[in-house]
Structure formats: C-alpha cells, structure tokens
Design a protein around this motif. Structure first.
Motif, PDB file in Angstrom:
ATOM      1  N   TYR A 156       7.171  -2.108   7.010  1.00 56.03           N
ATOM      2  CA  TYR A 156       6.430  -2.016   8.258  1.00 56.03           C
ATOM      3  C   TYR A 156       5.138  -2.825   8.196  1.00 56.03           C
ATOM      4  N   ARG A 157       4.918  -3.647   9.210  1.00 56.89           N
ATOM      5  CA  ARG A 157       3.688  -4.444   9.273  1.00 56.89           C
ATOM      6  C   ARG A 157       2.453  -3.567   9.419  1.00 56.89           C
ATOM      7  N   GLU A 158       2.641  -2.340   9.905  1.00 55.83           N
ATOM      8  CA  GLU A 158       1.524  -1.409  10.018  1.00 55.83           C
ATOM      9  C   GLU A 158       0.936  -1.038   8.658  1.00 55.83           C
ATOM     10  N   ASP A 159       1.707  -1.262   7.590  1.00 58.24           N
ATOM     11  CA  ASP A 159       1.277  -0.879   6.252  1.00 58.24           C
ATOM     12  C   ASP A 159       0.636  -2.028   5.473  1.00 58.24           C
ATOM     13  N   ARG A 160       0.463  -3.200   6.110  1.00 59.19           N
ATOM     14  CA  ARG A 160      -0.193  -4.331   5.448  1.00 59.19           C
ATOM     15  C   ARG A 160      -1.670  -4.036   5.230  1.00 59.19           C
ATOM     16  N   GLN A 161      -2.236  -4.639   4.204  1.00 61.79           N
ATOM     17  CA  GLN A 161      -3.668  -4.503   3.950  1.00 61.79           C
ATOM     18  C   GLN A 161      -4.469  -4.967   5.161  1.00 61.79           C
ATOM     19  N   ARG A 162      -4.039  -6.095   5.757  1.00 65.69           N
ATOM     20  CA  ARG A 162      -4.759  -6.627   6.914  1.00 65.69           C
ATOM     21  C   ARG A 162      -4.683  -5.672   8.102  1.00 65.69           C
ATOM     22  N   SER A 163      -3.537  -5.001   8.276  1.00 62.38           N
ATOM     23  CA  SER A 163      -3.386  -4.048   9.371  1.00 62.38           C
ATOM     24  C   SER A 163      -4.268  -2.826   9.150  1.00 62.38           C
ATOM     25  N   VAL A 164      -4.304  -2.363   7.912  1.00 60.92           N
ATOM     26  CA  VAL A 164      -5.142  -1.206   7.582  1.00 60.92           C
ATOM     27  C   VAL A 164      -6.613  -1.514   7.869  1.00 60.92           C
ATOM     28  N   GLU A 165      -7.042  -2.708   7.470  1.00 61.34           N
ATOM     29  CA  GLU A 165      -8.443  -3.088   7.696  1.00 61.34           C
ATOM     30  C   GLU A 165      -8.739  -3.270   9.178  1.00 61.34           C
ATOM     31  N   GLY A 166      -7.790  -3.867   9.918  1.00 62.93           N
ATOM     32  CA  GLY A 166      -8.031  -4.110  11.328  1.00 62.93           C
ATOM     33  C   GLY A 166      -7.941  -2.862  12.177  1.00 62.93           C
ATOM     34  N   LYS A 167      -7.016  -1.970  11.835  1.00 62.76           N
ATOM     35  CA  LYS A 167      -6.800  -0.764  12.625  1.00 62.76           C
ATOM     36  C   LYS A 167      -7.681   0.383  12.174  1.00 62.76           C
ATOM     37  N   GLY A 168      -8.036   0.401  10.885  1.00 61.97           N
ATOM     38  CA  GLY A 168      -8.837   1.508  10.368  1.00 61.97           C
ATOM     39  C   GLY A 168      -8.029   2.762  10.119  1.00 61.97           C
ATOM     40  N   ARG A 169      -6.717   2.608   9.929  1.00 59.00           N
ATOM     41  CA  ARG A 169      -5.846   3.745   9.622  1.00 59.00           C
ATOM     42  C   ARG A 169      -5.162   3.498   8.289  1.00 59.00           C
ATOM     43  N   ILE A 221       1.326 -15.877   0.065  1.00 62.38           N
ATOM     44  CA  ILE A 221       1.872 -16.906   0.944  1.00 62.38           C
ATOM     45  C   ILE A 221       3.018 -16.380   1.795  1.00 62.38           C
ATOM     46  N   SER A 222       3.313 -15.103   1.733  1.00 61.25           N
ATOM     47  CA  SER A 222       4.449 -14.598   2.492  1.00 61.25           C
ATOM     48  C   SER A 222       4.279 -13.118   2.786  1.00 61.25           C
ATOM     49  N   LEU A 223       5.243 -12.572   3.507  1.00 67.50           N
ATOM     50  CA  LEU A 223       5.373 -11.141   3.738  1.00 67.50           C
ATOM     51  C   LEU A 223       6.715 -10.711   3.158  1.00 67.50           C
ATOM     52  N   PRO A 224       6.842  -9.462   2.715  1.00 68.26           N
ATOM     53  CA  PRO A 224       8.002  -9.073   1.897  1.00 68.26           C
ATOM     54  C   PRO A 224       9.293  -8.828   2.665  1.00 68.26           C
ATOM     55  N   ASP A 225       9.724  -9.808   3.458  1.00 63.18           N
ATOM     56  CA  ASP A 225      11.029  -9.722   4.100  1.00 63.18           C
ATOM     57  C   ASP A 225      12.131 -10.079   3.106  1.00 63.18           C
ATOM     58  N   TYR A 226      13.316  -9.564   3.390  1.00 59.20           N
ATOM     59  CA  TYR A 226      14.511  -9.946   2.637  1.00 59.20           C
ATOM     60  C   TYR A 226      15.659  -9.996   3.639  1.00 59.20           C
ATOM     61  N   LEU A 251       0.797  -1.228   0.000  1.00 61.56           N
ATOM     62  CA  LEU A 251       0.000   0.000   0.000  1.00 61.56           C
ATOM     63  C   LEU A 251       0.828   1.276   0.000  1.00 61.56           C
ATOM     64  N   VAL A 252       2.119   1.169   0.321  1.00 59.96           N
ATOM     65  CA  VAL A 252       3.021   2.322   0.237  1.00 59.96           C
ATOM     66  C   VAL A 252       4.281   1.881  -0.483  1.00 59.96           C
ATOM     67  N   ASP A 253       5.134   2.818  -0.804  1.00 61.60           N
ATOM     68  CA  ASP A 253       6.395   2.518  -1.476  1.00 61.60           C
ATOM     69  C   ASP A 253       7.342   1.867  -0.470  1.00 61.60           C
ATOM     70  N   ILE A 254       7.550   0.544  -0.587  1.00 55.88           N
ATOM     71  CA  ILE A 254       8.399  -0.128   0.394  1.00 55.88           C
ATOM     72  C   ILE A 254       9.862   0.253   0.211  1.00 55.88           C
ATOM     73  N   GLY A 255      10.199   0.844  -0.923  1.00 55.64           N
ATOM     74  CA  GLY A 255      11.570   1.310  -1.118  1.00 55.64           C
ATOM     75  C   GLY A 255      11.945   2.430  -0.167  1.00 55.64           C
ATOM     76  N   THR A 256      10.947   3.166   0.326  1.00 55.85           N
ATOM     77  CA  THR A 256      11.217   4.259   1.270  1.00 55.85           C
ATOM     78  C   THR A 256      10.607   4.017   2.646  1.00 55.85           C
ATOM     79  N   HIS A 257       9.681   3.084   2.761  1.00 53.91           N
ATOM     80  CA  HIS A 257       9.018   2.808   4.041  1.00 53.91           C
ATOM     81  C   HIS A 257       9.411   1.412   4.526  1.00 53.91           C
ATOM     82  N   HIS A 258      10.502   1.320   5.268  1.00 53.29           N
ATOM     83  CA  HIS A 258      10.968   0.024   5.756  1.00 53.29           C
ATOM     84  C   HIS A 258      12.000   0.232   6.852  1.00 53.29           C
TER      85      HIS A 258
END
Length: 446
Positions: free
Chosen positions: A317-330, A297-302, A211-218
């Motif tokens: 950041y796990r806060e930026d996952r689709q599931r986190s956005v839906e659960g937190k409402g932010r 099947i995964s999360l974007p760790d390297y 949902l955000v640019d992971i190149g700058t948000h990590h």
C-alpha cells in the motif's frame, strides 16, 4: 520527475525560458502537440536535456501558469484543450513547473497557426497544418510515414469506438458472470503461485526498508484473458506490447507509476522467466522492483505477465510509504485510501481490456485480493472522508468475468463490482458505479 529528471518519449525537459517570447511559445506548442498526439505526457521546466539543473532560475514563476499554457494552446493548436500546471517541490526544496499534457481524443492535435517568421520568411517553432508526434531522441517532429501515423490513428479510432459502444450499451447493466470452473481454477492457481513466488523474494530482500510487514500488508490484482482459440503473445514482443498498452492506459489512469510497466534500467529491468521454478511452463515476463529492499530508485511492486494472457501484480500500500507517513502525519498501517483502491482497480480493468482487444480475447476473468486491512481506517490524501470507518476483517478477495465490450462501455460498473466489496468492510456502503465515475476525472492527475 524533478528528483531524477530524464527525457523520454513521454517527458520533455526544458530549460528556463521567457514565456512571453513568441518563438519560445511556438516551440512549446510543438512539444505540447507532439505529447498530446503521443497519448499524453509531461513538460518539466528547469532542466537541461541531459537532466542537469539549469542554473538560470528566474526570480519568480508566476508566468508558469495554467492561463499561460492555455493561451498558447488556444492560439496555436486545434482542437483546443486544457493543460494542467503544478509547481512540484524537489527533495532539495526547489519548485519546478510541471505541465501535464492530456492525450488527444477522437481527433489528433494539429497546428493552426505558424510561429513567428524569421528573416527568410520561414515559420519558427511550429508550422500551420502540421501534426507533430514524439520520435526517438526524444524529439517532437512532424508526422511523416505510416510508422508515425499508425499509433495516432489507432488511438483516435479506439477513442471514437469506445464512445460509440458507451452510447449503444448505456442502458445495459453488466452482470457479473461467474467464470467457467476451469478458468476460475487456473486463475486462482496463477494468483496463489505468483503470491508465493513474491513472498520468497520478500524473504530474500536483505535490506528491506518498509514501515510495515509487506508480506501481510499488500494487494494483489490479477486477470486472465479468455479466448476460444487461446491467447499466444510472442515472447519477443511482450515487452514492446506492454509499453504500447501502457501509453493507452494513461488516457484513463496516469499516476506516474504504472502497472506492468517494463522498466529497462538494469537493476529493475523486466526479464523473461519460465512459469515454474523447475524451468517448466510458458514464458513469463517478470518485474521484481523489490531487489534487495532498497527503494531509493523504485517502489516495491512485483508483477508477472505470461505469454498466454495471465497477469498479476503484487503491490504494498502506498499509504505505508515513508513519504506518505510524513505527508499525511499518520503511522503506516493505519489507513487506506478509497480513491487509491478504485483507481488501481480501474487501471487493472483498463489494461486487461486493451490487451484483450489487441489479442482478440472474448472475455476477461479477474481475481483481486487486499490483505492487512484489519484496524485500518478510511482516509485520503485530502482528508475528505469522515473518521471512524475502520475495517474489522483482514482480507477481501473479489472475482468476476466480463465480456470485452462490457469492459469498454461499462467499466465504471465493472470496477465497482471488483473494488466496492473491500470498501464495504469499512462501512463505505455508498460505493457504486456512480462513485467510480465521479472519481474518474482525477485518475489522470498525480
């Protein structure tokens, strides 16, 4: 665990059972003891051994409670301990009981009573005086030879050793020792080259869905084990060592998605690479969970781990996952969890300490970077923090070096030294070793 269930040495799948039945309780006690002696694990109810859903679902799940499992442990196992029970909702909308079994401490878990006897007078499910462990299959069986006892004894000794070190050095305030210039430069080079390698992988991820640019948000967390004689991990055993250390790390931090875990599923399996793109350098075990950018099947760790004791993990950041956005409402990119920052730093420090102990390292140097902070607000999954703590700076890097005994005895302070500077950018000025210690009991719960 409930959307893609599978049995492993850490996870036991169980069909729906009558928890009032004494034979069923004895069998559960055996699995609980084995998982505890394995370093902890999970029992997931409602599934067959092959991962398919058990259709004989009970009308209600009230018996799958903390008290039920507490009574089973107290009656059949020693020393007694507490299991946590959660009802986890699957993506299909059904709830499944998941039992979190903690690790043993300085004493292994044994059976103190027999299960009910059969018509021949033989105990069913569990036998008094027996110590159970997890074995390939996976199965929960009695510990027999040294191959069963060795890892169990090692964890017991390690636990008792850490307690003793903590008692001896409780009054010692660990100082942040600046690493030697050569160590600083080598770790910085490793950190930056790994980040560049990761950025190239991100650019090639044609189906990237985040949902955000992971190149700058990590964040990127790195360490380097230092030894007068050098660190030399045989390339052929690196994956096995990381699996073993991962189990020990779970005694301190267990999130369900561990750092430096060498998955073996073909599409996300860790593999050896040369350190540099031209084929030179030392062997490096590398895990790219970004793939083509599809995270079903995964999360974007390297992450990368070199045979000479350098490690780095780049993690959006796990806060930026689709599931986190839906659960937190932010919206993604608008908040950061202090508990996540501190927990992940704790996991890094614990992993580094265990690897350094295994290969006789004298100290460990760390370099940690958090990017994409500007405009984010301190918040958490439970809404604990007061609003208005917003970062103006976009990036924070912390470094430090500690002797290995200090990492064991005073890790709360070490974590605070590495993690608190990033939280200070949000005006969280009371971040401290005491705050880390207060959060620590939650680090083994999802």
């Amino acid at each position: 665990m409930v959307d893609f269930p599978r049995e492993t040495l850490e996870i036991e799948l169980k069909q729906w059972i009558d928890l009032r039945d004494r034979v069923a309780q004895a069998k559960l006690a055996r699995h609980i003891a084995a998982l505890a002696n394995h370093g902890g694990g999970w029992i997931v109810f409602g599934f067959c051994d092959n991962g398919t859903i058990d259709p004989d679902r009970p009308a209600e799940l009230s018996l799958y409670s903390r008290d039920t499992f507490g009574n089973i442990v107290t009656r059949l196992l020693t020393p007694a301990f507490q299991c946590d029970v959660q009802l986890v909702r699957s993506s299909a909308g059904l709830h499944y009981p998941v039992v979190r079994v903690p690790s043993h401490s300085a004493t292994p878990i044994g059976a103190k009573a027999d299960g009910p006897h059969d018509v021949k007078g033989q105990p069913q499910g569990i036998r008094a005086g027996t110590y159970y462990v997890r074995k390939p299959g996976p199965k929960s069986e009695a510990a027999l030879g040294m191959e069963d006892w060795q890892p169990l004894i090692r964890r017991c000794v390690t636990f008792d050793r850490d307690t003793l070190l903590a008692d001896i050095t409780r009054a010692i305030q660990p100082r942040v020792e600046p690493p030697a210039v050569a160590v600083i430069d080598r770790l910085k080079t490793w950190h930056e080259e790994s980040e560049s390698r990761w950025q190239a992988i991100v650019e090639r991820a044609t189906a990237l869905r985040w949902l955000v640019d992971i190149g700058t948000h990590h964040c990127q967390l790195s360490y380097m084990i230092v030894s007068d004689t050098g660190i030399a991990i045989p390339a052929g055993e690196l994956q096995q060592v990381l699996e073993a250390v991962n189990r020990d790390v779970r005694e301190t931090v267990w999130t369900g998605w561990s750092m430096f875990y060498p998955f073996t599923r073909p599409e996300i399996a860790a593999a050896l690479h040369p350190e540099f793109a031209d084929g030179s350098g030392v062997d490096v075990l590398e895990s790219n969970l970004i793939g083509d950018g599809d995270f079903d099947i995964s999360l974007p760790d390297y992450w990368r781990y070199s045979v000479d004791g350098r490690a780095t993990i780049v993690r959006p950041y796990r806060e930026d996952r689709q599931r986190s956005v839906e659960g937190k409402g932010r919206p993604a990119g608008t908040w950061l969890s202090p508990e996540t920052v501190i927990r992940e730093t704790t996991e890094l420090v614990t992993h580094a300490r265990l690897m350094a102990e295994r290969y006789k390292g004298s100290s460990v140097a760390f370099r940690c970077t958090w990017s994409g902070l500007a405009g984010r607000e301190i918040d958490d999954w439970n809404g604990y923090w007061s609003p208005g703590r917003i970062a103006r700076a976009d990036q924070r890097t912390t470094i430090g070096s500690w002797d290995v005994p200090v990492l064991a005895a005073n890790w709360h302070e070490v974590v605070a030294q590495l993690a608190c500077p990033v939280l200070n950018l949000f005006g969280l000025n009371d971040c401290s070793a005491e705050m880390v210690a207060g959060m620590a009991p939650r680090f083994t719960k999802l």
